[in-house]
Design an enzyme around this catalytic site. Structure first.
Site, PDB file in Angstrom:
ATOM      1  CB  ALA A 174      21.003  42.883  41.581  1.00  0.00           C
ATOM      2  CE  LYS A 176      28.819  49.370  41.245  1.00  0.00           C
ATOM      3  NZ  LYS A 176      27.805  48.285  41.221  1.00  0.00           N
TER       4      LYS A 176
END
Length: 350
Positions: free
Chosen positions: A90, A179
């Site tokens: 997620a 990220k």
């Protein structure tokens, strides 16, 4: 893919976060087909119902935990109790946001570290947590196509936090940086808190292939599916510019999550999970060849144009250490488009 159904997971329970996602659907299949019980987090009952439909043959191995916000401290405390492993898929995938730090950076970072904190506190049996990162955390965007350069696991997106958090930075730059910061935060967490588990991070580029979820409409496709569907529905008149020269089939990526969980070698390792390079021209060529009935809708561009002189991605580590064999671009795109055509027929759009 793990359809050979080994029974390595019988009696064990895995938690998969964000179970309604495109990648998560194949992660679920990889573990369920190996005999694991899988608990997955969803935001609401409607998402749970969709997963029950798409994975109906494994219904007795599936359970659900509602987690409305992945960044709340303790938000996963109940979900992780009694599990033997955690796969954290997620993470927000948004490019158009109002506030880069609030909407992208903090959710990605906190969403990862809060899951690890919940596992450390409430799941003593967990020895491995696999985290879905991204090639976005590897690539150095300002350097462009980097002729002759080969990316591998040693590379990190070098974007500074201040730049990513700046409200004037493009959403794509901040997303890619988020990220990298989330992935680094995971390794820092392990170094600092010395939990009972080790982590493995996976860095996939563009993810293609047929959806493992039940798709009832072509109007609200996930980002990866919409990226290819536009090439066969007449909405895209020109072959798009390629931005990331790397891709992986979603079924391979699901299987790699299971291999990374089970392999002793993968402890503390980072894997770039790319099948090969690609261009949108190659994708259009494949669709026009395999689906002549769609040719008139698919941009022609320059058929069989030579592959551009751009960076390459080294996938030798994941192939060698986890025994992965990647599907070809032809297989992935063919299966994806065949599924779109089936859905068009079923929904009266054909």
């Amino acid at each position: 893919m793990a359809s050979n159904s080994t029974t390595s997971g019988v009696g064990k329970t895995i938690l998969v976060t964000g179970g309604s996602g495109f990648v998560a659907a194949e992660v679920l299949t990889a573990f369920l087909s190996r005999g694991y019980n899988v608990r997955t987090t969803v935001r609401n009952d409607a998402s749970a119902d969709k997963i029950k439909k798409s994975h109906s043959k494994y219904i007795n191995q599936l359970s659900f935990a509602i987690v409305k916000d992945i960044q709340i401290p303790g938000g996963h405390d109940e979900a992780v109790k009694g599990v033997d492993g955690v796969i954290h898929t997620a993470s927000p995938f948004l490019l158009q946001v109002e506030d880069n730090e609030r909407d992208l950076l903090l959710p990605a970072i906190k969403g990862t570290t809060e899951v690890l904190a919940s596992v450390q506190k409430n799941a003593p049996n967990v020895k491995r947590v696999v985290i879905t990162s991204s090639f976005a955390s590897v690539v150095d965007i300002p350097k462009g196509t980097r002729s002759g350069y080969v990316y591998n696991e040693k590379d990190w997106n070098p974007c500074p936090y201040e730049v990513a958090a700046n409200k004037d930075s493009p959403g794509a730059v901040s997303y890619c940086a988020s990220k990298a910061f989330a992935e680094k935060a995971a390794y820092d967490y392990v170094k600092e808190h010395k939990p009972q588990f080790e982590i493995t991070t996976l860095c996939p580029p563009m993810v293609y292939g047929p959806s493992g979820s039940v798709v009832t409409s072509l109007d609200n496709l996930n980002t990866s599916a919409a990226d290819i569907y536009r090439l066969i529905n007449g909405s895209c008149k020109e072959v798009p510019e390629t931005s990331f020269y790397g891709w992986v089939d979603v079924r391979d990526l699901g299987d790699i999550h299971a291999r990374a969980f089970e392999s002793p070698k993968a402890a503390g390792q980072r894997y770039v999970t790319a099948s090969s390079g690609y261009t949108y021209q190659q994708i259009c060529d494949i669709i026009r060849k395999d689906f002549p009935e769609k040719r008139h809708l698919v941009p022609e561009g320059t058929p069989n144009a030579p592959y551009p002189d751009v960076y390459k991605i080294d996938n030798s580590k994941v192939k060698k250490e986890l025994g992965v064999e990647f599907k070809t671009l032809e297989t992935s795109i063919h299966d994806m488009v065949a599924q779109f055509i089936e859905i068009e027929k079923a929904t009266g759009k054909a």
